[in-house]
Design an enzyme around this catalytic site. Sequence first.
Site, PDB file in Angstrom:
ATOM      1  N   CYS A 152       0.847  -1.205   0.000  1.00  0.00           N
ATOM      2  CA  CYS A 152       0.000   0.000   0.000  1.00  0.00           C
ATOM      3  C   CYS A 152       0.880   1.252   0.000  1.00  0.00           C
ATOM      4  CB  CYS A 152      -0.939  -0.004   1.196  1.00  0.00           C
ATOM      5  SG  CYS A 152      -2.333  -1.151   1.019  1.00  0.00           S
TER       6      CYS A 152
ATOM      7  N   HIS B 147      -0.637 -10.418  -4.430  1.00  0.00           N
ATOM      8  CA  HIS B 147       0.288 -10.095  -5.521  1.00  0.00           C
ATOM      9  C   HIS B 147       0.532 -11.333  -6.363  1.00  0.00           C
ATOM     10  CE1 HIS B 147       2.591 -11.192  -1.927  1.00  0.00           C
ATOM     11  NE2 HIS B 147       3.494 -11.737  -2.729  1.00  0.00           N
TER      12      HIS B 147
HETATM   13  P1  AMP Z   1       5.734 -13.388  -1.294  1.00  0.00           P
HETATM   14  O1  AMP Z   1       6.884 -14.032  -0.595  1.00  0.00           O
HETATM   15  O2  AMP Z   1       5.034 -14.244  -2.294  1.00  0.00           O
HETATM   16  O3  AMP Z   1       4.784 -12.721  -0.310  1.00  0.00           O
HETATM   17  O4  AMP Z   1       6.363 -12.226  -2.188  1.00  0.00           O
HETATM   18  C1  AMP Z   1       6.666 -10.964  -1.703  1.00  0.00           C
HETATM   19  C2  AMP Z   1       7.693 -10.402  -2.627  1.00  0.00           C
HETATM   20  O5  AMP Z   1       7.771  -9.005  -2.403  1.00  0.00           O
HETATM   21  C3  AMP Z   1       9.098 -10.974  -2.434  1.00  0.00           C
HETATM   22  O6  AMP Z   1       9.533 -11.602  -3.639  1.00  0.00           O
HETATM   23  C4  AMP Z   1       9.929  -9.730  -2.098  1.00  0.00           C
HETATM   24  O7  AMP Z   1      11.209  -9.765  -2.673  1.00  0.00           O
HETATM   25  C5  AMP Z   1       9.089  -8.614  -2.655  1.00  0.00           C
HETATM   26  N1  AMP Z   1       9.264  -7.308  -2.053  1.00  0.00           N
HETATM   27  C6  AMP Z   1       9.235  -7.013  -0.720  1.00  0.00           C
HETATM   28  N2  AMP Z   1       9.417  -5.693  -0.546  1.00  0.00           N
HETATM   29  C7  AMP Z   1       9.550  -5.148  -1.778  1.00  0.00           C
HETATM   30  C8  AMP Z   1       9.774  -3.811  -2.253  1.00  0.00           C
HETATM   31  N3  AMP Z   1       9.876  -2.779  -1.428  1.00  0.00           N
HETATM   32  N4  AMP Z   1       9.880  -3.619  -3.586  1.00  0.00           N
HETATM   33  C9  AMP Z   1       9.781  -4.666  -4.443  1.00  0.00           C
HETATM   34  N5  AMP Z   1       9.554  -5.938  -4.057  1.00  0.00           N
HETATM   35  C10 AMP Z   1       9.460  -6.176  -2.728  1.00  0.00           C
END
Ligand code: AMP
Length: 112
Positions: free
Chosen positions: A6, A98
């Site tokens: 968000c 996501h």
């Molecule tokens: P999940 O583990 O499926 O919940 O995926 C969450 C993803 O968000 C992971 O692959 C992280 O590397 C990514 N992530 C977390 N923070 C950020 C951020 N600030 N910008 C881009 N990706 C992020």
Amino acid sequence: MDCIFCKIIAGEIPSSKVYEDDKILAFRDINPEAKVHVLVIPKTHIPSMDAVTEENSAVVAHIFTKIPAIAKEAGITNGYRVLSNCGPDAAQSVPHLHFHILGGEQLPAHLV
Ligand code: AMP
């Protein structure tokens, strides 16, 4: 709300944007697990796949209609994988729905 995605939508945390419209945002994963790794999120806060309902699922359909163009925009030319981790056993780390788009190289045929 203390949700990192968000905050990215609100512009409070920077992201490497690939695509944006009034309903969704696509940006590059900060910790890529493939040569091209993009996340696509709804701008409305839906915690996970478990929270998708008849009432809010239009944005999910919208995401899926945009994924091919987002993948192309990100540089993917030879196929890609889409996945969504839901809950602890799937190691969901960000509680905002996501979809991962992974590509840009030959991916393993199986996840596990
Ligand atoms: P999940 O583990 O499926 O919940 O995926 C969450 C993803 O968000 C992971 O692959 C992280 O590397 C990514 N992530 C977390 N923070 C950020 C951020 N600030 N910008 C881009 N990706 C992020």
